[in-house]
Design a protein around this motif. Structure first.
Motif: not given
Length: 372
Positions: A126-130, A134-138, A189-199
């Motif tokens: 999903v759209g970045s939450k960092v 900056t904006y990181v595209y999903p 507050v932060w969607l970590l790289p590699l979908s780490f939160n979901a993992a």
């Protein structure tokens, strides 16, 4: 003895069939969930999102077998990362085609080639939450492959390190719960790289599936379990929207309970469907090659303008009819990929490496000793 072996083989074939069917149902549900437009957060959307992605993790936990760290990582690289990056290359190719101003493809999304590369290597759905400007595209639905890869590594590590403990179930539940809470809190507050939160949150679903296998739950789902599961699913979906990609749910515990309940219902339904010839075969094939369906649905989801063109057309004012047509359209590219890719040597090894490895294993040599 041979009769017993045949019976075991028959049970395993049925087990594989209903697992493939359940995966097929979840994958088709995912496509529908991505094609609801303004109805995404409606009752239909909430019921779909409550269970479709968690079900894949629960079934993966159910099928999990303890491995060495090296073997688990190697398997994840071949079966998850390989299709992830293969599809990323397809998306890069489509991105450049879109710049030719094709009316059928989304242009300037992501905004640049660098943004697309960032999306590929950051790997969130999903759209970045960092916490930086900056904006990181999903990367879209491909987040699932990254999350599954990370989750399996952590899960395997936990299982291996705790296998000798007398109270290992409690320790595993405690550790996994801590990781899940960390994943949920961090995601706010932060969607970590590699979908780490979901993992991290998905570890709960892997462990649920693992325990179900230990207790042989899914093989013997009673009618009472189906009713209780359905009620849990209804209560969870009626009260909140659960999006595993961003670990977003007002009540995380309720989301887990609803996902487990929904999984019981879907699995029982899949076991019933397994007895219905043609339907079982079709859904089973979608489930068997679900990774192909996921990957090429993601390409279509990211770049196709067709759904937007259908929604803006004037052939009818019935929005629901338009959404039905869009869902039928959404099946075309994944189904074509499902039919073609298993037939293309080399390409199929990128997506189905377990069945079609690039290098075939050499058969073990049996050395016969000479007898005097």
């Amino acid at each position: 003895m041979y009769t017993e072996i045949n019976k075991v083989g028959e049970i395993m074939r049925k087990r594989v069939m209903w697992i493939d069917i359940a995966r097929g149902i979840a994958m088709l549900s995912m496509i529908v969930g991505h094609s609801l437009f303004q109805y995404t957060f409606s009752g239909v959307g909430r019921y779909i999102y409550a269970v479709h992605m968690p079900l894949f993790f629960i079934l993966s936990g159910y099928l999990y077998r303890e491995k060495t760290y090296e073997k688990e990582l190697k398997g994840a690289a071949k079966n998850l990362l390989l299709p992830y990056f293969a599809t990323s290359l397809v998306m890069i190719a489509v991105f450049f085609v879109a710049q030719l101003k094709s009316p059928w493809l989304v242009q300037n999304y992501p905004a640049s080639f660098d943004d697309l590369l960032s999306a590929v290597f950051y790997g969130i759905g999903v759209g970045s939450k960092v916490p930086f400007p900056t904006y990181v595209y999903p990367i879209g639905a491909l987040w699932f492959l990254m999350a599954m890869m990370i989750a399996l590594q952590i899960f395997n590590l936990i299982i291996v390190l705790t296998k000798g403990m007398t109270n290992k179930r409690f320790v595993r539940l405690f550790v996994i719960s801590i990781f899940a809470v960390l994943g949920k809190i961090t995601a706010s507050v932060w969607l970590l790289p590699l979908s780490f939160n979901a993992a991290l949150f998905a570890l709960v679903f892997l462990y649920v599936g693992y325990l179900m296998r230990e207790e042989n739950v899914l093989e013997h789902i009673s009618h009472i379990m189906v009713i209780v599961g359905l009620l849990a699913w209804i209560i969870a979906a009626s009260n909140q929207m659960f999006q595993l990609a961003m670990v977003e749910a007002p009540d995380a515990l309720l989301s887990v309970i609803g996902a487990v309940g929904g999984t019981l219902v879907v699995v029982k339904f899949s076991q019933w469907i397994a007895k219905v010839g043609t339907v079982a075969k079709m859904l089973g094939r979608v489930g068997q090659f679900s990774i192909i369906v996921l990957c090429f649905h993601n390409v279509d989801l990211t770049f196709s303008m067709v759904p937007t063109m259908i929604m803006s057309s004037s052939f009818t004012q019935n929005v629901i009819l338009k959404i039905v047509i869009i869902n039928l359209y959404r099946l075309i590219i994944p189904v074509l990929a499902l039919v073609l890719i298993p037939r293309i040597p080399g390409v199929r090894s990128l997506y189905l490496n377990r069945q079609y490895p690039f290098l075939k294993r050499k058969p073990d040599l049996v050395v016969k000793k000479k007898t005097n």
